[in-house]
Design an enzyme around this catalytic site. Structure first.
Site, PDB file in Angstrom:
ATOM      1  N   GLU A 138       2.900 -34.651  19.702  1.00 47.37           N
ATOM      2  CA  GLU A 138       1.483 -35.060  19.625  1.00 47.37           C
ATOM      3  C   GLU A 138       0.907 -35.046  18.207  1.00 47.37           C
ATOM      4  OE1 GLU A 138      -0.559 -32.608  22.506  1.00 47.37           O
ATOM      5  OE2 GLU A 138       0.741 -33.249  24.131  1.00 47.37           O
ATOM      6  N   GLU A 161       6.831 -35.967  30.878  1.00 49.90           N
ATOM      7  CA  GLU A 161       5.836 -35.080  31.522  1.00 49.90           C
ATOM      8  C   GLU A 161       5.084 -35.815  32.616  1.00 49.90           C
ATOM      9  OE1 GLU A 161       3.299 -33.198  28.595  1.00 49.90           O
ATOM     10  OE2 GLU A 161       4.957 -32.906  27.195  1.00 49.90           O
ATOM     11  N   ASP A 186       3.050 -37.195  35.515  1.00 51.33           N
ATOM     12  CA  ASP A 186       2.235 -36.893  36.696  1.00 51.33           C
ATOM     13  C   ASP A 186       1.211 -38.002  36.840  1.00 51.33           C
ATOM     14  OD1 ASP A 186       0.418 -36.029  34.696  1.00 51.33           O
ATOM     15  OD2 ASP A 186       0.665 -33.917  35.200  1.00 51.33           O
ATOM     16  N   HIS A 225       1.195 -38.949  31.438  1.00 48.59           N
ATOM     17  CA  HIS A 225       0.161 -38.311  32.272  1.00 48.59           C
ATOM     18  C   HIS A 225      -0.840 -39.400  32.657  1.00 48.59           C
ATOM     19  CE1 HIS A 225       1.509 -34.228  31.529  1.00 48.59           C
ATOM     20  NE2 HIS A 225       1.551 -34.473  30.222  1.00 48.59           N
ATOM     21  N   ASN A 256       7.634 -36.611  20.752  1.00 47.50           N
ATOM     22  CA  ASN A 256       7.026 -36.662  22.090  1.00 47.50           C
ATOM     23  C   ASN A 256       5.507 -36.818  21.977  1.00 47.50           C
ATOM     24  OD1 ASN A 256       7.377 -36.206  25.032  1.00 47.50           O
ATOM     25  ND2 ASN A 256       6.278 -34.278  24.689  1.00 47.50           N
TER      26      ASN A 256
HETATM   27  O1  G3I Z   1      -0.275 -16.984  29.024  1.00 51.66           O
HETATM   28  C1  G3I Z   1      -1.690 -16.840  29.133  1.00 51.66           C
HETATM   29  C2  G3I Z   1      -2.037 -15.607  29.886  1.00 51.66           C
HETATM   30  O2  G3I Z   1      -1.577 -14.494  29.175  1.00 51.66           O
HETATM   31  C3  G3I Z   1      -3.559 -15.565  30.076  1.00 51.66           C
HETATM   32  O3  G3I Z   1      -3.903 -14.469  30.838  1.00 51.66           O
HETATM   33  C4  G3I Z   1      -4.041 -16.832  30.769  1.00 51.66           C
HETATM   34  C5  G3I Z   1      -5.560 -16.855  30.940  1.00 51.66           C
HETATM   35  O4  G3I Z   1      -6.108 -18.084  30.552  1.00 51.66           O
HETATM   36  O5  G3I Z   1      -3.655 -17.923  29.985  1.00 51.66           O
HETATM   37  C6  G3I Z   1      -2.256 -18.044  29.843  1.00 51.66           C
HETATM   38  O6  G3I Z   1      -1.981 -19.136  29.045  1.00 51.66           O
HETATM   39  C7  G3I Z   1      -2.149 -20.397  29.652  1.00 51.66           C
HETATM   40  C8  G3I Z   1      -0.806 -21.123  29.585  1.00 51.66           C
HETATM   41  O7  G3I Z   1      -0.961 -22.440  30.047  1.00 51.66           O
HETATM   42  C9  G3I Z   1       0.253 -20.428  30.423  1.00 51.66           C
HETATM   43  O8  G3I Z   1      -0.133 -20.414  31.760  1.00 51.66           O
HETATM   44  C10 G3I Z   1      -3.201 -21.166  28.887  1.00 51.66           C
HETATM   45  O9  G3I Z   1      -4.468 -20.583  29.062  1.00 51.66           O
HETATM   46  C11 G3I Z   1      -3.231 -22.619  29.320  1.00 51.66           C
HETATM   47  O10 G3I Z   1      -4.079 -23.345  28.437  1.00 51.66           O
HETATM   48  C12 G3I Z   1      -1.829 -23.198  29.239  1.00 51.66           C
HETATM   49  O11 G3I Z   1      -1.892 -24.537  29.682  1.00 51.66           O
HETATM   50  C13 G3I Z   1      -0.770 -25.311  29.369  1.00 51.66           C
HETATM   51  C14 G3I Z   1      -1.149 -26.425  28.401  1.00 51.66           C
HETATM   52  O12 G3I Z   1      -0.018 -27.232  28.150  1.00 51.66           O
HETATM   53  C15 G3I Z   1      -1.667 -25.861  27.096  1.00 51.66           C
HETATM   54  O13 G3I Z   1      -1.833 -26.842  26.144  1.00 51.66           O
HETATM   55  C16 G3I Z   1      -0.230 -25.912  30.652  1.00 51.66           C
HETATM   56  O14 G3I Z   1       0.273 -24.874  31.485  1.00 51.66           O
HETATM   57  C17 G3I Z   1       0.884 -26.911  30.342  1.00 51.66           C
HETATM   58  O15 G3I Z   1       1.221 -27.617  31.505  1.00 51.66           O
HETATM   59  C18 G3I Z   1       0.398 -27.905  29.314  1.00 51.66           C
HETATM   60  O16 G3I Z   1       1.457 -28.788  29.004  1.00 51.66           O
HETATM   61  C19 G3I Z   1       1.179 -29.814  28.046  1.00 51.66           C
HETATM   62  C20 G3I Z   1       2.452 -30.069  27.277  1.00 51.66           C
HETATM   63  O17 G3I Z   1       2.937 -28.871  26.729  1.00 51.66           O
HETATM   64  C21 G3I Z   1       2.239 -31.106  26.183  1.00 51.66           C
HETATM   65  N1  G3I Z   1       1.653 -32.317  26.721  1.00 51.66           N
HETATM   66  C22 G3I Z   1       0.456 -32.151  27.540  1.00 51.66           C
HETATM   67  C23 G3I Z   1       0.725 -31.145  28.656  1.00 51.66           C
HETATM   68  C24 G3I Z   1      -0.473 -31.032  29.586  1.00 51.66           C
HETATM   69  O18 G3I Z   1      -1.589 -30.516  28.922  1.00 51.66           O
END
Ligand code: G3I
Length: 305
Positions: free
Chosen positions: A127, A235, A237, A206, A170
């Site tokens: 990105e 990715e 969906d 997405h 990516n």
């Molecule tokens: O790990 C912490 C945890 O310790 C905490 O208690 C909790 C409370 O908010 O947050 C946890 O972290 C979260 C993490 O996912 C793991 O679950 C983050 O808040 C959350 O923002 C994060 O979201 C991820 C997101 O990327 C972040 O940018 C999504 O799961 C994940 O599916 C998403 O994936 C991205 C790809 O990497 C890149 N392309 C877009 C795609 C969708 O956004």
């Protein structure tokens, strides 16, 4: 064949999913993963904040859990992701240019060395381009302090660290032909012309009602393939439900199958309840791991039953 993975394999492709380590203990999650998929992308566990929260102190625990699960079941892995502006620890953003360059290269070297020989493809840079009509690079610590050359440097470092992994760029909103994908296209073309090591481009895919599967999706994949790189749907969906959602998934599968250098498709999660989209139903399995119409459509498009 009767599963996504086996049907894709019969077409010379893989079929993958994003996996979260904290769900592996749920038996329906693990059994669906093991039955249906042949490729795994750790959803968050290999990101910079997860593996190097403080400088040069690496923690691979959660990522290793996913890697050993996948390897135990004969699945391949996509590494996600080495250099990204998001999920980047604060200490990285605070560095000056010289330190940032060495931290970036050290991060790539350490993470790739830990997984050397185990990763089918790495998302080396994720990105790095802006949305919209400018075709410009996105502001990030890497872009702002190291300049345009950071992407090339990351790829060169990555090739030296594990020459057996495919190296991918990516991004999202690059799925059709538009200013953003044109800018990525120009970069990949330049890299190929100058011998900068890049092997593949990942199209996140997405999709939702504001951003449906583009009508020129296949043509866009093909023009990148024609530059001499593999293409991967990384990715996937698609928001929606029922037959409309199924038809959109079918378009994506058909596009990949029509492009010889499309290696495979990864969906961004297994059941809807674990999608990164907090609401909605964008995936192939419902919350009880029931197969949705979209699943049946994907299986059929892959030639399975
Ligand atoms: O790990 C912490 C945890 O310790 C905490 O208690 C909790 C409370 O908010 O947050 C946890 O972290 C979260 C993490 O996912 C793991 O679950 C983050 O808040 C959350 O923002 C994060 O979201 C991820 C997101 O990327 C972040 O940018 C999504 O799961 C994940 O599916 C998403 O994936 C991205 C790809 O990497 C890149 N392309 C877009 C795609 C969708 O956004």
């Amino acid at each position: 064949a009767t599963t996504l993975g086996a049907s894709a394999a019969a077409k010379g492709r893989y079929f993958g999913t994003a996996v979260a380590a904290n769900h592996l203990g749920e038996s329906a999650y693990a059994s669906t993963l093991d039955t249906e998929f042949t490729m795994v992308t750790p959803e968050n566990e290999m990101k910079w904040d997860a593996v190097e929260a403080s400088r040069n102190s690496f923690n691979f625990g959660s990522a290793d859990q996913i890697v050993s699960h996948a390897q135990g079941k004969g699945m391949k892995l996509r590494g996600h992701t080495l250099v990204w502006h998001s999920q980047l620890p604060g200490w990285v953003s605070g560095l000056g240019a010289t330190d940032l360059r060495s931290a970036m290269n050290n991060h790539i070297n350490q993470v790739m060395a830990h997984y050397k020989g185990k990763i089918y493809a790495w998302d080396v840079v994720n990105e790095a381009f802006q949305d919209g009509s400018s075709g410009a690079r996105r502001s990030s610590p890497f872009q702002d302090k190291l300049g345009n050359g950071f992407i090339e440097e990351a790829f060169r470092t990555a090739r030296a660290a594990d020459s057996g992994a495919k190296l991918c760029y990516n991004d999202y909103n690059t799925d059709g032909q538009n200013a953003k994908s044109n800018a990525v296209y120009a970069m990949v073309k330049d890299f190929k012309q100058r011998g900068v090591p890049i092997d593949c481009v990942g199209f996140q895919s997405h999709f939702n009602s504001n951003s449906p599967v583009p009508s020129d999706y296949q043509a866009n994949l093909q023009r990148f393939a024609d530059l001499g790189v593999d293409v991967q749907i990384t990715e996937l969906d698609i928001e929606g439900s029922g037959s409309a959602q199924a038809a959109s998934y079918t378009k994506v599968v058909n596009a990949c199958l029509a492009v010889t250098r499309c290696n495979g498709i990864t969906v961004w999660g297994i059941p809807d309840k674990y999608s990164w989209r907090s609401s909605g139903t964008p995936l192939l399995f419902d919350d009880n791991y029931g197969k949705k119409p979209a699943y049946t459509a994907v299986l059929a498009a892959l030639g399975g039953t």
